[in-house]
Structure formats: C-alpha cells, structure tokens
Design a protein around this motif. Structure first.
Motif, mmCIF file in Angstrom:
data_model
loop_
_atom_site.group_PDB
_atom_site.id
_atom_site.type_symbol
_atom_site.label_atom_id
_atom_site.label_comp_id
_atom_site.label_asym_id
_atom_site.label_seq_id
_atom_site.Cartn_x
_atom_site.Cartn_y
_atom_site.Cartn_z
ATOM 1 N N PHE A 1 0.831 -1.201 0.000
ATOM 2 C CA PHE A 1 0.000 0.000 0.000
ATOM 3 C C PHE A 1 0.870 1.258 0.000
ATOM 4 C CE2 PHE A 1 -2.435 3.277 2.292
ATOM 5 C CZ PHE A 1 -3.474 3.406 1.394
ATOM 6 N N GLY A 2 1.913 1.285 0.806
ATOM 7 C CA GLY A 2 2.808 2.448 0.867
ATOM 8 C C GLY A 2 3.548 2.652 -0.439
ATOM 9 N N THR A 3 3.987 1.590 -1.076
ATOM 10 C CA THR A 3 4.692 1.676 -2.343
ATOM 11 C C THR A 3 3.763 2.179 -3.435
ATOM 12 O OG1 THR A 3 6.049 -0.181 -1.654
ATOM 13 C CG2 THR A 3 6.090 0.397 -3.992
ATOM 14 N N LYS A 4 2.521 1.708 -3.398
ATOM 15 C CA LYS A 4 1.566 2.127 -4.411
ATOM 16 C C LYS A 4 1.270 3.623 -4.297
ATOM 17 C CE LYS A 4 -2.812 0.720 -6.398
ATOM 18 N NZ LYS A 4 -3.975 -0.137 -6.260
ATOM 19 N N ASN A 5 1.149 4.129 -3.075
ATOM 20 C CA ASN A 5 0.904 5.559 -2.882
ATOM 21 C C ASN A 5 2.081 6.404 -3.336
ATOM 22 O OD1 ASN A 5 -1.679 5.718 -2.017
ATOM 23 N ND2 ASN A 5 -1.190 5.728 0.171
ATOM 24 N N MET A 6 3.285 5.908 -3.198
ATOM 25 C CA MET A 6 4.458 6.673 -3.592
ATOM 26 C C MET A 6 4.569 6.778 -5.111
ATOM 27 S SD MET A 6 5.819 7.745 -0.885
ATOM 28 C CE MET A 6 7.455 8.221 -1.340
ATOM 29 N N GLN A 7 4.049 5.802 -5.845
ATOM 30 C CA GLN A 7 4.164 5.820 -7.291
ATOM 31 C C GLN A 7 3.052 6.629 -7.958
ATOM 32 O OE1 GLN A 7 4.274 1.710 -8.341
ATOM 33 N NE2 GLN A 7 6.421 1.451 -7.793
ATOM 34 N N ASN A 8 1.886 6.703 -7.372
ATOM 35 C CA ASN A 8 0.763 7.390 -7.999
ATOM 36 C C ASN A 8 0.894 8.908 -8.059
ATOM 37 O OD1 ASN A 8 -0.566 5.099 -8.742
ATOM 38 N ND2 ASN A 8 -1.868 5.014 -6.916
ATOM 39 N N PRO A 9 1.374 9.587 -7.018
ATOM 40 C CA PRO A 9 1.445 11.045 -7.112
ATOM 41 C C PRO A 9 2.281 11.562 -8.274
ATOM 42 C CG PRO A 9 1.606 10.386 -4.831
ATOM 43 C CD PRO A 9 1.645 9.133 -5.663
ATOM 44 N N PRO A 10 3.460 10.985 -8.598
ATOM 45 C CA PRO A 10 4.178 11.514 -9.764
ATOM 46 C C PRO A 10 3.389 11.372 -11.062
ATOM 47 C CG PRO A 10 5.670 10.240 -8.403
ATOM 48 C CD PRO A 10 4.284 10.037 -7.851
ATOM 49 N N LEU A 11 2.684 10.263 -11.240
ATOM 50 C CA LEU A 11 1.883 10.106 -12.453
ATOM 51 C C LEU A 11 0.770 11.139 -12.500
ATOM 52 C CD1 LEU A 11 1.592 6.214 -12.700
ATOM 53 C CD2 LEU A 11 2.985 7.734 -14.102
ATOM 54 N N LYS A 12 0.136 11.348 -11.351
ATOM 55 C CA LYS A 12 -0.946 12.323 -11.298
ATOM 56 C C LYS A 12 -0.406 13.732 -11.525
ATOM 57 C CE LYS A 12 -4.867 13.721 -8.529
ATOM 58 N NZ LYS A 12 -5.577 13.575 -7.260
ATOM 59 N N SER A 13 0.741 14.064 -10.926
ATOM 60 C CA SER A 13 1.287 15.406 -11.108
ATOM 61 C C SER A 13 1.779 15.616 -12.543
ATOM 62 C CB SER A 13 2.413 15.670 -10.114
ATOM 63 O OG SER A 13 3.519 14.850 -10.394
ATOM 64 N N ASN A 14 2.296 14.577 -13.190
ATOM 65 C CA ASN A 14 2.711 14.697 -14.593
ATOM 66 C C ASN A 14 1.507 14.972 -15.488
ATOM 67 O OD1 ASN A 14 5.404 14.400 -14.089
ATOM 68 N ND2 ASN A 14 5.459 12.219 -14.583
ATOM 69 N N LYS A 15 0.398 14.277 -15.225
ATOM 70 C CA LYS A 15 -0.813 14.519 -16.018
ATOM 71 C C LYS A 15 -1.359 15.922 -15.749
ATOM 72 C CE LYS A 15 -2.404 9.815 -16.669
ATOM 73 N NZ LYS A 15 -3.497 8.859 -16.472
ATOM 74 N N GLN B 1 10.691 21.043 -15.384
ATOM 75 C CA GLN B 1 10.653 19.662 -15.878
ATOM 76 C C GLN B 1 12.005 19.217 -16.430
ATOM 77 O OE1 GLN B 1 7.359 19.651 -18.637
ATOM 78 N NE2 GLN B 1 6.140 18.455 -17.202
ATOM 79 N N SER B 2 12.694 20.096 -17.134
ATOM 80 C CA SER B 2 13.989 19.709 -17.693
ATOM 81 C C SER B 2 15.036 19.561 -16.585
ATOM 82 C CB SER B 2 14.463 20.718 -18.733
ATOM 83 O OG SER B 2 14.783 21.947 -18.135
#
Length: 178
Positions: A4-18, A174-175
């Motif tokens: 659960f902790g690992t999953k939460n750490m990976q989702n915010p970067p994807l959401k912030s990139n979108k 981003q760069s």
C-alpha cells in the motif's frame, strides 16, 4: 501493508505529470487564443478623422513598431500552435532532451512576444501622451477608437507573455528534474 505504501508513492508523480501536461496544454491554448486575438485586433485597427479640415488617418502599418508587434504576434500564434502539438506528442516519450527543447522554444516565443509588446507600448505611450521635447503631439485625443483597439491588442499580448513566462518556468522545472 508495504504494498500500500509503495503504491501511494508511485501514484502522485503520475498524477502530477498529467496535471502538469494539462496545465501546459491549457496555457498553450490560451496563449494561442490571446496572440490570435491580438493579431486580429491590431490588423483591423484603423481610423480616419478630420481635424481642422485636414483628414488624418491612423493605421497600424504606419508605424514600424506596430508592424513588428503584429508580426511578432503572428509568429507567436503559429509557434503556439506548433508547441501545442509538440507538447502533446513529446510528453509521451519523456526524453530529457524534449523538456529542454520545449524550454528553449517557450523562452524564444516569450522573448519575441515581449519585444513586440515593448515596441508597441513605447509607441502607444507617445501616441497617448506625446513627447513635447521632440515636438510630437499626442494623437489619441483625435483617434480614440484606434488607440483603444491598439491598447486592447497590447494587453492581450501581455497576457500571452505572462502565460509563456509560466510555461518557461514549468518547462525549466521539468527539464531540471529529468
């Protein structure tokens, strides 16, 4: 529990990139709209009045600064459309070079638009207030419709400059991350 902790750490970067991509696309659409509107308004700004029996004609193409402003906005609009396409295509690849190239592109467009705005603002100031030391009289008292259209066009272009400044900051950030 560790999953659960690992999953939460990976989702915010994807959401912030979108979210960042959505913000970039929105800013690019708005910049395109502002530069297009500024171009159309300056190209259609003209007024003819008679002052003391003398016909006076005010058009954007009588001033090299207003011509530069019009062309800067045309080029800025075209490059905004190009960057809108490039931002959506290149964002899927995620290469570090792409972010840097978008940063350079945004910086060049912002500089071009800012130069055009500065030139038009300087001539607009002289048109509104004159320059008594040089013997230039203010003309906006006589051609107020022309002056209002030019002012509106310059304001819209300054909004596009602000949007491009935000895009420069976003693309530089981003760069730097990659």
């Amino acid at each position: 529990m560790d999953n659960f902790g690992t999953k939460n750490m990976q989702n915010p970067p994807l959401k912030s990139n979108k979210c960042l991509l959505g913000t970039q696309i929105l800013f690019r659409i708005l910049a395109t709209a502002f530069t297009l509107a500024a171009t159309l308004i300056i190209l259609t700004s003209k007024q003819t009045v008679t002052v003391f029996g003398i016909e006076m004609d005010a058009r954007y193409n009588y001033s090299s600064a207003f011509k530069f402003f019009a062309f800067a906005n045309m080029i800025g609009c075209a490059l905004s459309v190009l960057s809108l396409f490039l931002a959506s295509v290149l964002s899927h690849r995620g290469l570090p070079k792409n972010y840097f190239y978008m940063f350079l592109h945004d910086l060049i467009v912002m500089a071009l638009l800012l130069a055009g705005c500065a030139a038009a603002t300087a001539i607009g100031y002289v048109g509104k207030y004159g320059e008594m030391h040089s013997g230039w009289m203010p003309i906006c008292d006589h051609v107020s419709k022309f002056c209002h259209k030019v002012t509106t066009s310059v304001m819209l272009s300054y909004f596009a400059v602000i949007l491009y400044l935000c895009l420069v900051i976003i693309s530089a950030n981003q760069s730097r991350k990659v």
